[in-house]
Design a protein around this motif. Sequence first.
Motif, mmCIF file in Angstrom:
data_model
loop_
_atom_site.group_PDB
_atom_site.id
_atom_site.type_symbol
_atom_site.label_atom_id
_atom_site.label_comp_id
_atom_site.label_asym_id
_atom_site.label_seq_id
_atom_site.Cartn_x
_atom_site.Cartn_y
_atom_site.Cartn_z
ATOM 1 N N PHE A 214 51.895 50.995 17.002
ATOM 2 C CA PHE A 214 52.341 50.434 18.278
ATOM 3 C C PHE A 214 52.979 49.068 18.075
ATOM 4 N N TYR A 215 52.323 48.217 17.279
ATOM 5 C CA TYR A 215 52.819 46.862 17.045
ATOM 6 C C TYR A 215 54.166 46.882 16.322
ATOM 7 N N SER A 216 54.296 47.724 15.297
ATOM 8 C CA SER A 216 55.522 47.779 14.504
ATOM 9 C C SER A 216 56.693 48.334 15.321
ATOM 10 N N LYS A 217 56.430 49.367 16.105
ATOM 11 C CA LYS A 217 57.495 49.962 16.917
ATOM 12 C C LYS A 217 57.962 48.999 18.005
ATOM 13 N N SER A 218 57.023 48.292 18.603
ATOM 14 C CA SER A 218 57.375 47.357 19.671
ATOM 15 C C SER A 218 58.164 46.164 19.159
ATOM 16 N N ASN A 219 58.058 45.887 17.846
ATOM 17 C CA ASN A 219 58.780 44.758 17.260
ATOM 18 C C ASN A 219 59.926 45.193 16.352
#
Length: 302
Positions: A77-82
């Motif tokens: 989630f964190y990587s995709k959102s950034n």
Amino acid sequence: MINFVLIAVCIIAGMVFKATKSIHPDAHKGINTWILYLALPAVSFKYLPKVKWTSEMLFPIVATFLIAVFCFFFMMFYSKSNGYSKRSRSTLELSGGYSNTSFIGFPLISAFYGESLLSIAIICDQTMFFALSTLGIIAAVKGGSRSGKVSAKFMVKRLITFPPLVGCVSALVLSQFIDFTLAEPFFDKLAATVSPLALFSVGLQLKFNGWKKLIPQMSASMLYKLVLAPAIVLGLALLIGIKGNIAKITVFEAAMPTVVTASIIAEQFRLNTKLMNLIIGFSIIVGFFTSAMWYEIIELLF
């Protein structure tokens, strides 16, 4: 106290040797080879044959894998959102999902709880090691693949030929048929080289230049590793009613900083070693303070 001093000395020594060019630039690769092929398998043969398995020991086993699984979704989630690459995502999964349960965990448990509870810590450590050798390698293989696609055959081959995993499985199987008592001094000597050499290797690769640009990734990794991971295990213990020393040690081990071995895996599979080593270094420093906080919380609730 001596363990804390040794951590600082080994990492600083690596940094000094590199800064003064007193060692070959690729020296860390030879050190990592020793750790992977000899020292880490020796750790399995040193501890696994002595473990007394009971139904209660399922909790640290489940909790350790749960941390890795939750880390997968958190970093996804964190990587995709950034908009981070698959390589960065795999690096963050390795840095956030696996704890330094032995070199940092063992001395801190001895200091806070006493050496008598190290038997529980060993279960956490070996389970973490097994999870790192399986789930961690799967993440590393995916992130280290230039094409982004990894065949099942290739992944299985890398798994079954990864020396620490081979050592772990061999120790579990062979200990059922062979008494390794006479070989214990040999395994002790080899296992003792893991932490100092691994930390020295980290020091050789550690660079603090450009760390400000990596603050977001470092913060996300340490947030999960030092705060969310132990909170997840704590919540699980309260939910299913696990109490006593097993619950205490499992939660405390979950609060340990990033395992040093993750740096070796990151280097082997061409992940972001700069980010990984920075996270390891900073998480060790911050982890000393957060572990004291978790000790107070654990004692209050259990």
